[in-house]
Design a protein around this motif. Structure first.
Motif, PDB file in Angstrom:
ATOM      1  N   ARG A  15       6.298  11.423   7.487  1.00 38.78           N
ATOM      2  CA  ARG A  15       6.087  12.600   6.636  1.00 38.78           C
ATOM      3  C   ARG A  15       7.016  13.726   7.061  1.00 38.78           C
ATOM      4  O   ARG A  15       7.153  14.009   8.245  1.00 38.78           O
ATOM      5  CB  ARG A  15       4.648  13.097   6.727  1.00 38.78           C
ATOM      6  N   SER A  16       7.630  14.377   6.061  1.00 38.57           N
ATOM      7  CA  SER A  16       8.356  15.619   6.330  1.00 38.57           C
ATOM      8  C   SER A  16       7.877  16.740   5.417  1.00 38.57           C
ATOM      9  O   SER A  16       8.202  17.892   5.633  1.00 38.57           O
ATOM     10  CB  SER A  16       9.863  15.417   6.131  1.00 38.57           C
ATOM     11  N   GLY A  17       7.097  16.399   4.387  1.00 38.10           N
ATOM     12  CA  GLY A  17       6.642  17.419   3.447  1.00 38.10           C
ATOM     13  C   GLY A  17       5.724  16.846   2.392  1.00 38.10           C
ATOM     14  O   GLY A  17       5.029  15.850   2.610  1.00 38.10           O
ATOM     15  N   GLY A  18       5.769  17.476   1.196  1.00 39.63           N
ATOM     16  CA  GLY A  18       4.822  17.145   0.144  1.00 39.63           C
ATOM     17  C   GLY A  18       4.939  15.733  -0.390  1.00 39.63           C
ATOM     18  O   GLY A  18       3.936  15.143  -0.814  1.00 39.63           O
ATOM     19  N   LEU A  19       6.145  15.152  -0.392  1.00 42.54           N
ATOM     20  CA  LEU A  19       6.306  13.778  -0.871  1.00 42.54           C
ATOM     21  C   LEU A  19       5.429  12.828  -0.066  1.00 42.54           C
ATOM     22  O   LEU A  19       4.719  11.979  -0.624  1.00 42.54           O
ATOM     23  CB  LEU A  19       7.768  13.351  -0.788  1.00 42.54           C
ATOM     24  N   GLY A  20       5.466  12.950   1.261  1.00 42.64           N
ATOM     25  CA  GLY A  20       4.638  12.097   2.110  1.00 42.64           C
ATOM     26  C   GLY A  20       3.164  12.283   1.832  1.00 42.64           C
ATOM     27  O   GLY A  20       2.387  11.313   1.827  1.00 42.64           O
ATOM     28  N   ASP A  21       2.753  13.542   1.582  1.00 42.44           N
ATOM     29  CA  ASP A  21       1.341  13.807   1.285  1.00 42.44           C
ATOM     30  C   ASP A  21       0.902  13.131  -0.010  1.00 42.44           C
ATOM     31  O   ASP A  21      -0.199  12.575  -0.096  1.00 42.44           O
ATOM     32  CB  ASP A  21       1.101  15.320   1.184  1.00 42.44           C
ATOM     33  N   VAL A  22       1.769  13.200  -1.032  1.00 42.58           N
ATOM     34  CA  VAL A  22       1.442  12.563  -2.312  1.00 42.58           C
ATOM     35  C   VAL A  22       1.250  11.061  -2.128  1.00 42.58           C
ATOM     36  O   VAL A  22       0.271  10.478  -2.614  1.00 42.58           O
ATOM     37  CB  VAL A  22       2.545  12.849  -3.347  1.00 42.58           C
ATOM     38  N   LEU A  23       2.172  10.431  -1.404  1.00 45.27           N
ATOM     39  CA  LEU A  23       2.085   8.975  -1.215  1.00 45.27           C
ATOM     40  C   LEU A  23       0.966   8.596  -0.259  1.00 45.27           C
ATOM     41  O   LEU A  23       0.565   7.421  -0.212  1.00 45.27           O
ATOM     42  CB  LEU A  23       3.423   8.433  -0.718  1.00 45.27           C
ATOM     43  N   GLY A  24       0.433   9.555   0.472  1.00 44.90           N
ATOM     44  CA  GLY A  24      -0.720   9.282   1.305  1.00 44.90           C
ATOM     45  C   GLY A  24      -2.038   9.372   0.564  1.00 44.90           C
ATOM     46  O   GLY A  24      -3.062   8.882   1.057  1.00 44.90           O
ATOM     47  N   ALA A  25      -2.035   9.991  -0.627  1.00 41.24           N
ATOM     48  CA  ALA A  25      -3.293  10.223  -1.351  1.00 41.24           C
ATOM     49  C   ALA A  25      -3.362   9.510  -2.691  1.00 41.24           C
ATOM     50  O   ALA A  25      -4.379   8.883  -3.022  1.00 41.24           O
ATOM     51  CB  ALA A  25      -3.490  11.732  -1.557  1.00 41.24           C
ATOM     52  N   LEU A  26      -2.308   9.591  -3.511  1.00 38.98           N
ATOM     53  CA  LEU A  26      -2.332   9.013  -4.861  1.00 38.98           C
ATOM     54  C   LEU A  26      -2.596   7.515  -4.857  1.00 38.98           C
ATOM     55  O   LEU A  26      -3.466   7.040  -5.613  1.00 38.98           O
ATOM     56  CB  LEU A  26      -1.027   9.339  -5.584  1.00 38.98           C
ATOM     57  N   PRO A  27      -1.903   6.697  -4.048  1.00 39.62           N
ATOM     58  CA  PRO A  27      -2.160   5.252  -4.103  1.00 39.62           C
ATOM     59  C   PRO A  27      -3.600   4.886  -3.765  1.00 39.62           C
ATOM     60  O   PRO A  27      -4.174   3.979  -4.390  1.00 39.62           O
ATOM     61  CB  PRO A  27      -1.178   4.690  -3.056  1.00 39.62           C
ATOM     62  N   ALA A  28      -4.200   5.574  -2.794  1.00 39.86           N
ATOM     63  CA  ALA A  28      -5.581   5.267  -2.421  1.00 39.86           C
ATOM     64  C   ALA A  28      -6.528   5.569  -3.574  1.00 39.86           C
ATOM     65  O   ALA A  28      -7.480   4.808  -3.840  1.00 39.86           O
ATOM     66  CB  ALA A  28      -5.981   6.052  -1.178  1.00 39.86           C
ATOM     67  N   GLN A  29      -6.271   6.671  -4.282  1.00 42.92           N
ATOM     68  CA  GLN A  29      -7.137   7.002  -5.420  1.00 42.92           C
ATOM     69  C   GLN A  29      -6.927   6.011  -6.561  1.00 42.92           C
ATOM     70  O   GLN A  29      -7.878   5.629  -7.246  1.00 42.92           O
ATOM     71  CB  GLN A  29      -6.856   8.430  -5.887  1.00 42.92           C
ATOM     72  N   GLN A  30      -5.700   5.552  -6.766  1.00 44.52           N
ATOM     73  CA  GLN A  30      -5.463   4.533  -7.784  1.00 44.52           C
ATOM     74  C   GLN A  30      -6.194   3.241  -7.438  1.00 44.52           C
ATOM     75  O   GLN A  30      -6.757   2.584  -8.321  1.00 44.52           O
ATOM     76  CB  GLN A  30      -3.955   4.271  -7.915  1.00 44.52           C
ATOM     77  N   ALA A  31      -6.206   2.888  -6.161  1.00 41.21           N
ATOM     78  CA  ALA A  31      -6.928   1.683  -5.738  1.00 41.21           C
ATOM     79  C   ALA A  31      -8.423   1.840  -5.976  1.00 41.21           C
ATOM     80  O   ALA A  31      -9.098   0.894  -6.407  1.00 41.21           O
ATOM     81  CB  ALA A  31      -6.640   1.396  -4.267  1.00 41.21           C
ATOM     82  N   ARG A  32      -8.942   3.043  -5.716  1.00 45.70           N
ATOM     83  CA  ARG A  32     -10.378   3.277  -5.941  1.00 45.70           C
ATOM     84  C   ARG A  32     -10.735   3.141  -7.409  1.00 45.70           C
ATOM     85  O   ARG A  32     -11.876   2.787  -7.747  1.00 45.70           O
ATOM     86  CB  ARG A  32     -10.773   4.659  -5.425  1.00 45.70           C
ATOM     87  N   LEU A  33      -9.776   3.417  -8.296  1.00 45.68           N
ATOM     88  CA  LEU A  33     -10.034   3.300  -9.734  1.00 45.68           C
ATOM     89  C   LEU A  33      -9.675   1.919 -10.282  1.00 45.68           C
ATOM     90  O   LEU A  33      -9.639   1.723 -11.493  1.00 45.68           O
ATOM     91  CB  LEU A  33      -9.262   4.393 -10.490  1.00 45.68           C
ATOM     92  N   GLY A  34      -9.367   0.965  -9.400  1.00 45.88           N
ATOM     93  CA  GLY A  34      -9.266  -0.422  -9.834  1.00 45.88           C
ATOM     94  C   GLY A  34      -7.887  -1.027  -9.875  1.00 45.88           C
ATOM     95  O   GLY A  34      -7.757  -2.223 -10.195  1.00 45.88           O
ATOM     96  N   ALA A  35      -6.835  -0.256  -9.587  1.00 46.67           N
ATOM     97  CA  ALA A  35      -5.487  -0.826  -9.600  1.00 46.67           C
ATOM     98  C   ALA A  35      -5.227  -1.582  -8.296  1.00 46.67           C
ATOM     99  O   ALA A  35      -5.820  -1.293  -7.264  1.00 46.67           O
ATOM    100  CB  ALA A  35      -4.447   0.278  -9.781  1.00 46.67           C
ATOM    101  N   GLU A  36      -4.360  -2.593  -8.378  1.00 48.52           N
ATOM    102  CA  GLU A  36      -3.835  -3.251  -7.178  1.00 48.52           C
ATOM    103  C   GLU A  36      -2.595  -2.470  -6.772  1.00 48.52           C
ATOM    104  O   GLU A  36      -1.622  -2.415  -7.533  1.00 48.52           O
ATOM    105  CB  GLU A  36      -3.445  -4.698  -7.476  1.00 48.52           C
ATOM    106  N   VAL A  37      -2.589  -1.879  -5.586  1.00 50.83           N
ATOM    107  CA  VAL A  37      -1.541  -0.922  -5.245  1.00 50.83           C
ATOM    108  C   VAL A  37      -0.811  -1.333  -3.969  1.00 50.83           C
ATOM    109  O   VAL A  37      -1.449  -1.633  -2.946  1.00 50.83           O
ATOM    110  CB  VAL A  37      -2.106   0.499  -5.076  1.00 50.83           C
ATOM    111  N   THR A  38       0.500  -1.333  -4.041  1.00 51.37           N
ATOM    112  CA  THR A  38       1.375  -1.556  -2.887  1.00 51.37           C
ATOM    113  C   THR A  38       2.308  -0.359  -2.755  1.00 51.37           C
ATOM    114  O   THR A  38       2.817   0.146  -3.762  1.00 51.37           O
ATOM    115  CB  THR A  38       2.200  -2.845  -3.061  1.00 51.37           C
ATOM    116  N   VAL A  39       2.520   0.099  -1.546  1.00 52.29           N
ATOM    117  CA  VAL A  39       3.468   1.178  -1.268  1.00 52.29           C
ATOM    118  C   VAL A  39       4.558   0.618  -0.357  1.00 52.29           C
ATOM    119  O   VAL A  39       4.260   0.033   0.686  1.00 52.29           O
ATOM    120  CB  VAL A  39       2.792   2.381  -0.596  1.00 52.29           C
ATOM    121  N   VAL A  40       5.814   0.804  -0.744  1.00 50.22           N
ATOM    122  CA  VAL A  40       6.950   0.315   0.038  1.00 50.22           C
ATOM    123  C   VAL A  40       7.723   1.511   0.575  1.00 50.22           C
ATOM    124  O   VAL A  40       8.093   2.414  -0.193  1.00 50.22           O
ATOM    125  CB  VAL A  40       7.886  -0.564  -0.806  1.00 50.22           C
TER     126      VAL A  40
END
Length: 462
Positions: A15-40
């Motif tokens: 993490r260096s800023g907001g981009l890292g924060d977004v990728l730390g939160a959005l994918p987890a919420q998408q998974a909670r709503l039923g998507a299969e999520v991978t982050v590379v």
């Protein structure tokens, strides 16, 4: 729906800023709503978490210089599969360096073959900022639908066209004005914009601003075209409200209402030897984009009525200026980034300054309001979309005087304790959760999947 995010950083691994924060939160919420999520993301040398190696070996992309030995590692957390792509270019400590265009071009070439090696086949690939622009282009040419998010248009990933074409794995016909060519350079931000089915920015106001010469960074003509084609929109970032919750924050004395902030304010004053004047704070990358030169220029006036606390690092000239001001009894400067200290500052300050020249979204103003700390912001980008007039204090043109005047209005309001407390209570009640933005993204993916792949019109050879 299998969604694959590609980004240069993701909290808590890098993490260096907001981009890292977004990728730390959005994918987890998408998974909670039923998507299969991978982050590379890259397998940086600084990643200390226990990553399980899935595959190691040579990867080749036709028409390019060999990548050499590549590693792919996995870590599963919060229902999200995190894949780390290890290349020699990422073995040095740190995230970003002067040769980043070369480093992330190698990363971009490796992503799709690495996904294939470990059996991940995306329905939608979601690339973030210029570091993922090449991946978006390669995905589109492979028939994979892609969404591209612009987190900051100023950084575009450019290098000389003559030197760059042999590294990308893209056919020669993409190096035109309608493709990746930009004033004689290859432009990886433009690759994402041209090849994505849909383009988003991280706030609705920023999506409008970047279609103007003032904010378009030379790409406004392309962005106007995307708007007319219905391919550009803004989805406001959310905030990880569990990580930033004053009621449960382990780094502070927890509180649930504005009255509870008193202990945190007293602790911050004691930590830095400040007097009883209210505290105006900022936690920021030290850069002219963030208006930190305006803040420094305003300090002679601000210190008449405020204690000023600054946490951040970046431009050496701004750091040096703040180190000089640190000797002032009403100024405290902590150089670098320190998350526990950031929590103490958000909780202990009374007001929070964000005089940004432009701000695609911004998370600091949302965090400040979660902690009942009222923002003083310039009217731009996501600051317009998140700071209501009845809560914070906004000013127009980016100038020292504009910041001074807005801080004077805040200081005058601070003396009306009932008004200030009402504003702080309203700030703490605002909902910045990821639930709404996540549903917007999932709806966008569904529309992309239900639409035919957009023809690459205007690109010779397409």
């Amino acid at each position: 729906m299998r969604v694959v995010h590609v980004a240069s950083e993701v909290f808590p691994f890098s993490r260096s800023g907001g981009l890292g924060d977004v990728l730390g939160a959005l994918p987890a919420q998408q998974a909670r709503l039923g998507a299969e999520v991978t982050v590379v993301s890259p397998w940086y040398a600084d990643i200390t978490q226990p990553v399980r190696e899935l595959w190691r070996g040579p990867l080749t992309v036709p028409g390019t210089v060999a990548l050499g030995d590549v590693r792919v590692g996995e870590l599963v957390q919060d229902g999200v599969q995190f894949l780390f792509v290890g290349l020699g270019a990422f073995d040095r400590p740190g995230l970003y360096f002067p040769d980043d265009v070369w480093r992330f071009t190698q990363f971009g070439r490796a992503v799709l073959p690495a996904l294939e090696r470990v059996g991940v086949r995306p329905d939608v690939l979601h690339g973030h900022d210029w570091q993922a622009g090449l991946v978006v282009a390669l995905a589109r040419l492979a028939g994979v639908r892609a969404v591209f998010s612009v987190h900051n248009l100023q950084y575009q990933g450019r290098w000389n066209l003559i030197d760059g074409t042999g590294w990308t794995g893209l056919p020669d016909w993409v190096y035109t004005h309608e493709g990746l060519e930009f004033h004689g350079d290859v432009n990886l931000m433009k690759a994402g914009l041209v090849f994505a089915s849909q383009v988003t920015t991280v706030s609705p106001t920023y999506a409008q601003e970047i279609t103007t010469p003032e904010y378009g960074e030379g790409l406004e003509g392309l962005l106007i075209r995307l708007t007319h084609e219905g391919r550009l929109s803004g989805v406001l970032n959310g905030l990880d409200q569990a990580r930033w919750d004053p009621r449960t924050d382990a780094d502070i004395t927890p509180f649930a209402d504005p009255a509870g902030k008193a202990a945190c304010g007293a602790a911050l004053r004691a930590e830095y030897g400040l007097d009883e004047a209210p505290i105006l704070a900022t936690v920021s990358r030290l850069a002219e984009q963030k208006g930190m030169d305006l803040l420094i220029g305003a300090l002679p006036e601000l210190t008449r009525d405020w204690n000023v606390v600054v946490l951040g690092g970046g431009d050496p000239r701004l750091e040096a200026a703040l180190r000089e001001w640190d000797a002032h009894p009403r100024v405290a400067f902590a150089q670098g980034m320190n998350e526990p200290l950031a929590h103490r500052i958000y909780a202990g300050a009374d007001a929070f300054a964000m005089p940004s020249r432009f701000e695609p979204c911004g998370l600091s103003q949302m965090i400040a309001m979660r902690y009942g700390t009222l923002p003083v912001v310039r009217e731009t980008g996501g600051l317009v979309d998140t700071v209501p007039h009845e809560v914070g204090f906004r000013f127009g043109p980016a100038s020292v005087q504009g910041l001074v005047d807005a801080c004077a209005a805040a200081r005058s309001t601070f003396d009306d304790r009932a008004e200030w407390t009402a504003r702080a209570a309203e700030a703490m009640s605002l909902d910045f959760s990821w639930d709404g933005p996540t549903r917007e993204y999932l709806g966008l993916y569904a529309r992309v999947l239900s639409s035919p792949l957009r023809p690459l019109t205007g690109l010779a050879g397409a």
